[in-house]
Write a protein that holds these residues in place. Sequence first.
Motif, short mmCIF file in Angstrom:
data_model
loop_
_atom_site.label_atom_id
_atom_site.label_comp_id
_atom_site.label_asym_id
_atom_site.label_seq_id
_atom_site.Cartn_x
_atom_site.Cartn_y
_atom_site.Cartn_z
N PHE A 1 31.97 43.79 -73.16
CA PHE A 1 32.77 42.77 -73.46
C PHE A 1 34.30 43.41 -73.73
O PHE A 1 35.07 42.67 -73.10
CB PHE A 1 32.31 41.74 -74.19
CG PHE A 1 31.15 41.19 -74.01
CD1 PHE A 1 30.91 40.67 -72.50
CD2 PHE A 1 30.09 40.80 -74.88
CE1 PHE A 1 29.93 39.89 -72.33
CE2 PHE A 1 28.93 40.08 -74.33
CZ PHE A 1 28.79 39.58 -73.09
N ALA A 2 34.51 44.07 -74.49
CA ALA A 2 35.92 44.66 -74.98
C ALA A 2 36.50 45.09 -73.74
O ALA A 2 37.76 45.05 -73.39
CB ALA A 2 35.57 45.71 -76.18
N GLU A 3 35.54 46.03 -73.03
CA GLU A 3 36.07 46.54 -71.67
C GLU A 3 36.65 45.33 -70.78
O GLU A 3 37.75 45.53 -69.91
CB GLU A 3 35.13 47.51 -70.94
CG GLU A 3 35.52 48.25 -69.89
CD GLU A 3 36.21 49.44 -70.36
OE1 GLU A 3 36.88 50.04 -69.31
OE2 GLU A 3 35.98 49.95 -71.33
N GLY A 4 35.89 44.17 -70.62
CA GLY A 4 36.44 43.11 -69.88
C GLY A 4 37.64 42.33 -70.17
O GLY A 4 38.50 41.98 -69.48
N ASP A 8 41.11 42.47 -68.15
CA ASP A 8 41.35 40.84 -67.55
C ASP A 8 40.31 40.52 -66.78
O ASP A 8 40.68 39.83 -65.81
CB ASP A 8 42.91 40.92 -67.00
CG ASP A 8 43.78 41.15 -67.94
OD1 ASP A 8 43.76 40.72 -69.01
OD2 ASP A 8 45.05 41.84 -67.76
N TRP A 9 39.17 40.89 -67.10
CA TRP A 9 37.91 40.57 -66.28
C TRP A 9 37.65 38.79 -66.42
O TRP A 9 36.98 38.23 -65.79
CB TRP A 9 36.64 41.08 -66.42
CG TRP A 9 36.91 42.56 -66.05
CD1 TRP A 9 37.94 43.31 -65.29
CD2 TRP A 9 36.06 43.72 -66.38
NE1 TRP A 9 37.66 44.47 -65.06
CE2 TRP A 9 36.56 44.92 -65.89
CE3 TRP A 9 34.76 43.65 -67.19
CZ2 TRP A 9 36.01 46.12 -66.07
CZ3 TRP A 9 34.42 44.98 -67.36
CH2 TRP A 9 34.84 46.16 -66.82
N ALA A 22 32.39 41.00 -78.79
CA ALA A 22 32.63 42.43 -78.67
C ALA A 22 32.79 42.80 -80.01
O ALA A 22 32.09 43.98 -80.45
CB ALA A 22 33.83 42.94 -77.97
N LYS A 23 33.49 42.01 -80.94
CA LYS A 23 33.56 42.67 -82.39
C LYS A 23 32.52 42.62 -83.14
O LYS A 23 31.93 43.54 -84.05
CB LYS A 23 34.97 41.90 -83.14
CG LYS A 23 36.25 42.09 -82.43
CD LYS A 23 37.08 41.19 -83.07
CE LYS A 23 38.59 41.36 -82.29
NZ LYS A 23 39.59 40.35 -83.04
#
Length: 83
Positions: A1-4, A8-9, A22-23
Motif C-alpha cells: 500500500f505504501a508503494e501505491g 499515486d495509484w 500501510a503504517k
Amino acid sequence: FAEGVVNDWFTEKQEERFATVAKKGWQGLLSQIRSDGQVDGIVRGTPIFPTPEEYANWKTRENDPRGLGAVIWAAIAIDKMER
C-alpha cells in the motif's frame, strides 16, 4: 500500500486510508524484527500439501532469504511514503 501511495495509484480520497493501513502493516513487520536485525516468523519454502492442516503446521524460520527482500522492500516503501 505504501508503494501505491508513493506512486499515486489511489485517488486522493483513498490515499489517506491506504497510508494508514500501510503504517499499521509496517508496525506489524517491525514486531518481527529483533534489536539485532534478525527477522523472525518468515515462512520457509513451502511444497504443495494435500491438506490445509499441513499448511497451518508448516514452521517459520529466522532470516529466511525468501522473506528478507520483502521486509527490505516494505522498509523502503514506508520511508518514501513518509518523506
